[in-house]
Write a protein that holds these residues in place. Structure first.
Motif, PDB file in Angstrom:
ATOM      1  N   GLU A 225       0.752  -1.287  -0.117  1.00  0.00           N
ATOM      2  CA  GLU A 225       0.027  -0.051  -0.023  1.00  0.00           C
ATOM      3  C   GLU A 225       1.045   1.195   0.118  1.00  0.00           C
ATOM      4  O   GLU A 225       0.596   2.083   0.779  1.00  0.00           O
ATOM      5  N   SER A 226       1.907   1.299  -0.766  1.00  0.00           N
ATOM      6  CA  SER A 226       2.836   2.300  -0.768  1.00  0.00           C
ATOM      7  C   SER A 226       3.323   2.605  -2.279  1.00  0.00           C
ATOM      8  O   SER A 226       3.708   1.746  -2.859  1.00  0.00           O
ATOM      9  N   ILE A 227       3.458   3.973  -2.507  1.00  0.00           N
ATOM     10  CA  ILE A 227       4.157   4.179  -3.810  1.00  0.00           C
ATOM     11  C   ILE A 227       5.343   4.050  -3.887  1.00  0.00           C
ATOM     12  O   ILE A 227       5.990   4.036  -5.139  1.00  0.00           O
ATOM     13  N   ALA A 228       6.039   3.662  -2.907  1.00  0.00           N
ATOM     14  CA  ALA A 228       7.587   3.389  -2.892  1.00  0.00           C
ATOM     15  C   ALA A 228       7.625   1.922  -3.061  1.00  0.00           C
ATOM     16  O   ALA A 228       8.746   1.217  -3.312  1.00  0.00           O
ATOM     17  N   ASN A 229       6.525   1.247  -3.298  1.00  0.00           N
ATOM     18  CA  ASN A 229       6.662  -0.236  -3.728  1.00  0.00           C
ATOM     19  C   ASN A 229       5.686  -0.684  -4.824  1.00  0.00           C
ATOM     20  O   ASN A 229       4.659  -1.466  -4.534  1.00  0.00           O
ATOM     21  N   ILE A 230       5.571   0.119  -5.869  1.00  0.00           N
ATOM     22  CA  ILE A 230       4.785  -0.188  -6.904  1.00  0.00           C
ATOM     23  C   ILE A 230       5.117  -1.291  -7.671  1.00  0.00           C
ATOM     24  O   ILE A 230       6.250  -1.234  -8.297  1.00  0.00           O
ATOM     25  N   ASN A 231       4.334  -2.075  -7.909  1.00  0.00           N
ATOM     26  CA  ASN A 231       4.481  -3.346  -8.483  1.00  0.00           C
ATOM     27  C   ASN A 231       3.992  -3.581  -9.905  1.00  0.00           C
ATOM     28  O   ASN A 231       2.667  -3.708  -9.867  1.00  0.00           O
ATOM     29  N   VAL A 232       4.423  -3.365 -11.087  1.00  0.00           N
ATOM     30  CA  VAL A 232       4.027  -3.436 -12.261  1.00  0.00           C
ATOM     31  C   VAL A 232       4.309  -4.844 -12.812  1.00  0.00           C
ATOM     32  O   VAL A 232       5.460  -5.277 -13.069  1.00  0.00           O
ATOM     33  N   ARG A 233       3.218  -5.713 -13.080  1.00  0.00           N
ATOM     34  CA  ARG A 233       3.313  -7.053 -13.300  1.00  0.00           C
ATOM     35  C   ARG A 233       4.334  -7.830 -12.911  1.00  0.00           C
ATOM     36  O   ARG A 233       5.214  -8.633 -13.386  1.00  0.00           O
ATOM     37  N   GLY A 234       4.217  -7.752 -11.568  1.00  0.00           N
ATOM     38  CA  GLY A 234       5.183  -8.558 -10.449  1.00  0.00           C
ATOM     39  C   GLY A 234       6.510  -8.026 -10.148  1.00  0.00           C
ATOM     40  O   GLY A 234       7.183  -8.340  -9.353  1.00  0.00           O
ATOM     41  N   GLY A 235       6.806  -6.914 -10.858  1.00  0.00           N
ATOM     42  CA  GLY A 235       8.140  -6.481 -10.536  1.00  0.00           C
ATOM     43  C   GLY A 235       8.295  -5.660  -9.365  1.00  0.00           C
ATOM     44  O   GLY A 235       7.329  -5.250  -8.551  1.00  0.00           O
ATOM     45  N   THR A 236       9.758  -5.399  -8.930  1.00  0.00           N
ATOM     46  CA  THR A 236       9.750  -4.608  -7.812  1.00  0.00           C
ATOM     47  C   THR A 236       9.666  -3.140  -8.122  1.00  0.00           C
ATOM     48  O   THR A 236      10.079  -2.769  -9.187  1.00  0.00           O
ATOM     49  N   ASN A 237       9.648  -2.142  -7.227  1.00  0.00           N
ATOM     50  CA  ASN A 237       9.576  -0.692  -7.566  1.00  0.00           C
ATOM     51  C   ASN A 237      10.864  -0.067  -8.214  1.00  0.00           C
ATOM     52  O   ASN A 237      10.768   0.513  -8.973  1.00  0.00           O
ATOM     53  N   ASP A 238      12.108  -0.800  -7.982  1.00  0.00           N
ATOM     54  CA  ASP A 238      13.210  -0.242  -8.141  1.00  0.00           C
ATOM     55  C   ASP A 238      13.381  -0.546  -9.847  1.00  0.00           C
ATOM     56  O   ASP A 238      14.213  -0.028 -10.428  1.00  0.00           O
ATOM     57  N   GLN A 239      12.409  -1.550 -10.257  1.00  0.00           N
ATOM     58  CA  GLN A 239      12.401  -1.834 -11.753  1.00  0.00           C
ATOM     59  C   GLN A 239      11.594  -0.877 -12.722  1.00  0.00           C
ATOM     60  O   GLN A 239      11.662  -1.168 -13.734  1.00  0.00           O
ATOM     61  N   ASN A 240      11.280   0.190 -11.983  1.00  0.00           N
ATOM     62  CA  ASN A 240      10.413   1.260 -12.831  1.00  0.00           C
ATOM     63  C   ASN A 240      11.172   2.398 -12.859  1.00  0.00           C
ATOM     64  O   ASN A 240      11.665   2.994 -12.051  1.00  0.00           O
ATOM     65  N   LEU A 241      11.570   2.576 -14.306  1.00  0.00           N
ATOM     66  CA  LEU A 241      12.251   3.642 -14.625  1.00  0.00           C
ATOM     67  C   LEU A 241      11.622   5.088 -14.459  1.00  0.00           C
ATOM     68  O   LEU A 241      10.236   4.989 -15.150  1.00  0.00           O
ATOM     69  N   MET A 242      11.869   5.892 -13.719  1.00  0.00           N
ATOM     70  CA  MET A 242      11.199   7.182 -13.370  1.00  0.00           C
ATOM     71  C   MET A 242      11.823   8.236 -14.164  1.00  0.00           C
ATOM     72  O   MET A 242      13.031   8.493 -13.684  1.00  0.00           O
ATOM     73  N   LEU A 243      11.370   9.095 -14.801  1.00  0.00           N
ATOM     74  CA  LEU A 243      11.795  10.375 -15.561  1.00  0.00           C
ATOM     75  C   LEU A 243      10.943  11.471 -15.425  1.00  0.00           C
ATOM     76  O   LEU A 243       9.889  11.424 -15.726  1.00  0.00           O
ATOM     77  N   TRP A 244      11.514  12.462 -15.074  1.00  0.00           N
ATOM     78  CA  TRP A 244      11.019  13.940 -14.759  1.00  0.00           C
ATOM     79  C   TRP A 244      11.493  14.708 -15.734  1.00  0.00           C
ATOM     80  O   TRP A 244      12.809  15.364 -15.449  1.00  0.00           O
ATOM     81  N   ASP A 245      10.924  15.201 -16.857  1.00  0.00           N
ATOM     82  CA  ASP A 245      11.546  16.067 -17.858  1.00  0.00           C
ATOM     83  C   ASP A 245      12.959  15.334 -18.105  1.00  0.00           C
ATOM     84  O   ASP A 245      13.835  16.201 -18.383  1.00  0.00           O
TER      85      ASP A 245
END
Length: 837
Positions: A225-245
């Motif tokens: 229940e945390s955006i620091a642990n977003i799981n996309v199709r079973g992946g861990t949060n650090d496996q999400n590439l986050m880009l801001w501009d």
């Protein structure tokens, strides 16, 4: 001009004459002279007056048939002026190519906050707007159009047709304009766009929180229940590439994951891609979350401010010259000054399993804590000319926790100590975009990103000072070249280089101990792709070649994204990609930061920490008819090169080093019905996610993020034009956990005692269920000032959901293990008040 007036807006002028021609005829008939502004009369058509009328009767006729004021000054001169009055208009928006109706087009009265959207019939209306007003009509994938309101006025109150032509420069246009709620849109390549400026509401949310909102999508979960642990199709949060501009970010949330760290007020759109990503992006084996701020000059001063029960924020758009503009925003919590029920719930949820809540175990002790967060952004926009644009950005994110404790001994002497945890992410970036010709353009990007976690823990009972640091420094540059081969085909060729350095440091005062480790990795990449769209076919195919100089390692990553329309209702889609990732997070329970943050970034070394790679494919079918959407997608994902320390095991593998993989496969289902007054949807995800570590026994077992069944449903309804309610619920099966061996709960190794865990992840927590509700009210004080009031409640029924379970040795009896349960947010209300001008 006559062709546009006669056909472009669908007005029947077959029996009417241009007013200018009528006035010329009257001037000759009565030997008079009309004085007027050309722009006031050149688009008006009327029937010619009866030639038998006298001059006075003719002037009276002209006044009755137009919205102009004809005033006789003397026997010779007559003035013509525009009447300053309010009118009602109606329009119907249709496409140029196939004459289909456009639902969800944006219509704004220029220089005001007055706007609306076209309904399912493509129709919009305004009851009272100034006669001389100009409206702008825009729709993604089509060229915007500006029209004078007077052209859409007629006495019969019928709707005039307005034709929009396609913008052929943007191949990957929007497929669905209103997806789940206003401001969520789906593109042809399957990615989802979150338009924060036009965003509606989602259950439980009081603002378009970027990382909370994307959890409404199937296949996007948060196990804790945390955006620091977003799981996309079973992946861990650090496996999400986050880009801001285009700046890579290594931090995602305030309150250690409960609030998005990205202020949505200057964020223009967010694009979320689960698969079939453009070859331009890599370094995230699970998904890509691409955040963009406003990139066009507005040429007017505007801004806004808001306050909720945790923080306050403000943003400004400041024109400096016609070609230079500054956008700034800032947000800060006020929790160090005022404590609210919302803050108390968030604090207890975030720090329930940390040293901050364990001080009561020390006799005659007291403690206090102070938590503050803030973030800020700034962007400088400079248009050198129509073909060259320069942009510069900065973003700062900070969380700071101060913790003080004191112990009174038997001699009534008090010993006070303090600890601190600071978490920051600072990013700088900029780009130069150049349009060299109608077919060729380039974009040069450069960025710098710095992430720090620093902790100082001075423990009263041992008088020991523990200092820890985790630092990430990354610099990068990228050049994209775009070539428009035809109206249906775009080509991309690019090069990217980035250098990443990661430092981990731990020092202890008593006994003296120090450990420092720093790694640096340089990566070069060349990428290319072709994007094609014609009729019902969309195709994007590309390849990315990565070279890691330190390891002399070459990785080739093909990408594919295909959508084929079968008929007006059905379409098939196929997506596939290979990706890699060199920086990952490990979970260290022994060397954590005050028990609050136990994750730290590390860099691949090509031995015990390999470069992670993923192979993913998905296939689905879409149905879209009368604003009713059904989407069914099957997916398969294999991620190799993960480490045991990366997964945060609460079992016998907790302190072991090993590399392995996980395989996630499943089906996502979404049904969504939208209307101009409501939207309702239901989604279901079935997923099976398993680890495989060859050196472990057993070698295969369920993933920590293995949520087999997940269901979400919601209903949004516009009670009034300015009042909207959103109600929704989430249910999913419990995540796996590991129990101790019954009857033999602990095991001793030398002087240390450990929990003796049974088969890993063989048990599951109880199901998770939550009901949320939100209410949104808009009030326009003036044409340019708007107030928004949002109310939201998460977990309306106050469900005590257990989101994590592990065990530790009982300090009073080391032969037994104590069960520790982490609980989700309970009943948590929140409210916000915003003003925009």
């Amino acid at each position: 001009m006559l062709f546009i007036s006669g056909f472009g807006y669908g007005q029947d002028n077959s029996s009417k004459l241009p007013l200018i021609e009528v006035l010329t005829s009257i001037e000759k008939q009565f030997n008079v002279k009309f004085s007027y502004a050309f722009d006031d009369v050149n688009t008006i058509f009327i029937e010619a007056p009866n030639p038998n009328l006298n001059l006075s009767e003719t002037i009276e006729y002209l006044n009755s048939k137009t919205l102009l004021n004809f005033k006789v000054l003397d026997d010779r001169y007559i003035t013509v002026s525009v009447i300053n009055k309010m009118i009602s208009i109606c329009g119907r928006i249709i496409t140029e190519n196939n004459k289909s109706l456009l639902f969800g087009a944006s219509i704004v009265v220029n220089n005001t906050n007055n706007g609306t959207f076209s309904n399912t019939e493509g129709v919009f209306s305004f009851k009272e707007i100034p006669l001389n007003a100009t409206i702008t009509i825009s729709y993604l994938g089509y060229k915007s159009k500006q029209i004078k309101a007077s052209l859409l006025f007629n006495e019969a109150n019928s709707c005039s047709d307005i034709i929009l032509s396609e913008n052929n420069e943007e191949l990957n246009q929007i497929l669905i304009t209103k997806f789940l709620t206003v401001g969520l849109q789906k593109r042809l390549d399957g990615s989802v766009v979150l338009n924060t400026e036009k965003f509606g509401i989602l259950p439980g949310l009081i603002e378009p929180d970027i990382l909370q909102s994307i959890q409404a999508l199937p296949g996007v979960e948060s196990t804790y229940e945390s955006i620091a642990n977003i799981n996309v199709r079973g992946g861990t949060n650090d496996q999400n590439l986050m880009l801001w501009d285009d700046i890579k970010m290594y931090h995602s949330g305030h309150f250690f994951g409960l609030i998005s760290a990205y202020n949505p007020n200057l964020t223009n759109k967010v694009i979320v891609s689960k698969n079939g990503t453009s070859s331009e992006y890599s370094d995230g084996v699970s998904s890509t979350i691409n955040m963009f701020t406003k990139d066009e000059l507005s040429s007017k001063f505007s801004g806004g401010a808001g306050l909720n029960l945790i923080s306050g924020d403000a943003f400004l758009e400041i024109p400096i010259t016609k070609t230079l503009e500054l956008h700034v925003s800032g947000r800060r919590s006020f929790t160090d000054v005022l404590s609210t029920p919302t803050y108390d719930n968030y604090f207890d949820r975030s720090f329930q399993d940390s040293e901050i809540n364990t001080n009561e175990d020390i006799e005659n002790s007291t403690s206090s804590s102070d938590f503050v967060f803030y973030d800020y952004t700034a962007k400088l926009l400079f248009d050198l000319n129509g073909n060259h644009k320069l942009r510069a950005n900065v973003i700062g994110i900070s969380n700071n926790l101060d913790y003080a404790e004191s112990v009174t001994n038997s001699s009534n002497q008090t010993n006070s100590k303090s600890s601190n945890l600071s978490q920051e992410n600072l990013g700088f970036g900029g780009h130069w975009q150049a349009q060299w010709s109608d077919k060729f353009s380039t974009k040069l990007i450069a960025y710098y990103s710095k992430y720090n976690v620093d902790a100082n823990d001075l423990r009263v009972e041992t008088n020991q000072l523990l200092t820890q640091a985790n630092e990430v420094l990354e610099t990068g540059a990228k050049l994209n070249t775009h070539f428009k081969a035809s109206s249906n085909l775009n080509l991309l060729l690019g090069y990217q280089v980035n250098e990443t350095g990661i430092l981990n440091e731990t020092t202890v005062s008593a006994p003296s101990y120090e450990r420092t480790k720093k790694d640096v990795l340089l990566n070069h990449a060349v990428f290319t792709e072709a994007e094609f769209k014609k009729n019902g076919t969309y195709l994007r195919a590309g390849v990315r070649v990565n070279y890691f100089q330190k390891f002399e390692k070459l990785l080739i990553e093909p990408r594919l994204n295909v959508r084929q329309k079968l008929n007006q209702q059905f379409a098939l889609k196929l997506e596939g990609e290979f990706k890699n990732q060199s920086a990952t997070q490990i979970v260290d329970f022994q060397d954590d930061f005050l028990g609050v943050e136990n994750r730290r970034w590390i860099l691949a070394n090509n031995s015990n920490i390999p470069i992670s790679t993923s192979k993913q494919g998905s296939f689905g079918i879409e149905y879209n008819q009368n604003n009713f959407i059904v989407d069914v997608t099957g997916f398969y994902k294999l991620v190799e090169g993960i480490t045991a320390s990366n997964q945060g095991f609460y079992n016998n593998f907790q302190y072991l080093n090993a590399t392995g993989n996980y395989t996630a496969k499943g089906v996502e289902f979404l049904a969504n019905k939208t209307h101009n007054k409501y939207s309702t949807w239901v989604s279901y995800t079935f997923s099976k996610n398993d680890y495989k570590f060859e050196t472990f026994t057993p070698s295969e077992f369920p993933n920590n993020a293995d949520i087999r069944h997940s269901v979400s449903l919601a209903f949004n309804y516009n009670i009034l034009d300015n009042l909207e309610i959103s109600v929704g619920g989430i249910w999913h099966s419990g995540i796996p956990y590991t129990k101790p061996v019954e009857g033999n709960e602990t095991v001793q190794n030398g002087n240390l005692t450990f929990v003796n865990y049974d088969t890993p992840n063989s048990e599951n927590l109880d199901e998770f269920k939550r009901l949320d509700i939100s209410l949104n009210y808009n009030l326009s004080l003036t044409d340019k000032t708007k107030i928004t009031l949002n109310l939201g409640v998460r977990n309306v029924t106050n469900e005590a959901n257990i989101i994590n379970r592990y065990y530790k040795v009982d300090p009073n009896d080391n032969s037994k293990a104590i069960q520790i349960d982490n609980v989700s947010l309970g009943f948590t209300p929140n409210a916000s008040l915003r003003i925009k001008f």
